[in-house]
Design a protein around this motif. Sequence first.
Motif, PDB file in Angstrom:
ATOM      1  N   THR A  58       0.867  -1.175   0.000  1.00  8.22           N
ATOM      2  CA  THR A  58       0.000   0.000   0.000  1.00  8.22           C
ATOM      3  C   THR A  58       0.905   1.226   0.000  1.00  8.22           C
ATOM      4  O   THR A  58       2.057   1.143  -0.395  1.00  8.22           O
ATOM      5  CB  THR A  58      -0.909   0.038   1.251  1.00  8.22           C
ATOM      6  OG1 THR A  58      -0.105   0.280   2.410  1.00  8.22           O
ATOM      7  CG2 THR A  58      -1.685  -1.242   1.435  1.00  8.22           C
ATOM      8  N   VAL A  98      -6.188  -8.335   3.107  1.00  5.93           N
ATOM      9  CA  VAL A  98      -6.743  -7.035   2.703  1.00  5.93           C
ATOM     10  C   VAL A  98      -5.925  -6.443   1.560  1.00  5.93           C
ATOM     11  O   VAL A  98      -6.488  -5.924   0.584  1.00  5.93           O
ATOM     12  CB  VAL A  98      -6.815  -6.071   3.904  1.00  5.93           C
ATOM     13  CG1 VAL A  98      -7.143  -4.653   3.467  1.00  5.93           C
ATOM     14  CG2 VAL A  98      -7.837  -6.569   4.922  1.00  5.93           C
ATOM     15  N   THR A 101      -6.500  -8.244  -1.809  1.00  2.00           N
ATOM     16  CA  THR A 101      -7.827  -8.096  -2.412  1.00  2.00           C
ATOM     17  C   THR A 101      -8.185  -6.648  -2.722  1.00  2.00           C
ATOM     18  O   THR A 101      -9.304  -6.390  -3.169  1.00  2.00           O
ATOM     19  CB  THR A 101      -8.915  -8.682  -1.489  1.00  2.00           C
ATOM     20  OG1 THR A 101      -8.899  -8.005  -0.238  1.00  2.00           O
ATOM     21  CG2 THR A 101      -8.721 -10.178  -1.291  1.00  2.00           C
ATOM     22  N   GLN A 102      -7.247  -5.726  -2.498  1.00  2.00           N
ATOM     23  CA  GLN A 102      -7.579  -4.332  -2.780  1.00  2.00           C
ATOM     24  C   GLN A 102      -7.617  -4.102  -4.291  1.00  2.00           C
ATOM     25  O   GLN A 102      -6.877  -4.721  -5.037  1.00  2.00           O
ATOM     26  CB  GLN A 102      -6.585  -3.370  -2.116  1.00  2.00           C
ATOM     27  CG  GLN A 102      -5.184  -3.395  -2.673  1.00  2.00           C
ATOM     28  CD  GLN A 102      -4.269  -2.488  -1.874  1.00  2.00           C
ATOM     29  OE1 GLN A 102      -4.679  -1.794  -0.968  1.00  2.00           O
ATOM     30  NE2 GLN A 102      -2.999  -2.507  -2.209  1.00  2.00           N
ATOM     31  N   SER A 103      -8.517  -3.251  -4.716  1.00  2.00           N
ATOM     32  CA  SER A 103      -8.630  -2.955  -6.149  1.00  2.00           C
ATOM     33  C   SER A 103      -7.621  -1.885  -6.523  1.00  2.00           C
ATOM     34  O   SER A 103      -7.270  -1.025  -5.731  1.00  2.00           O
ATOM     35  CB  SER A 103     -10.050  -2.502  -6.493  1.00  2.00           C
ATOM     36  OG  SER A 103     -10.352  -1.307  -5.824  1.00  2.00           O
TER      37      SER A 103
END
Length: 109
Positions: A58, A98, A101-103
């Motif tokens: 991220t 998480v 699976t984040q777009s």
Amino acid sequence: MSKRFGRLPFEILVTRRRTVMGMSATYPERYAEALGLEMGADEIAAVLDLARVVAHGTERRFAPLSTYLAGQFVAERMRAGMPHADALAEAVTVAERVISTQSVPGSDA
């Protein structure tokens, strides 16, 4: 340096650099002790791994926030009777899930 705290005198900056360079390897244990907590090598490795996974998966700025949230999660799980190591492993697993699976902006996901 943050504008919120202003500029520090040069002497303080030099002292802080020297302190950090000389004691950084023991910082996690010393900080835990100062908080009245214990932190073993396995726990340090797991928390640093969590921070690495989040920072690379991220925005880097979310790594500290994620470790804070993981600490709260672990505390809650331990209050419910879960062993510490299991709770920490679960927190890392949840973060990995998480992130995976984040777009991605601009994708159809």
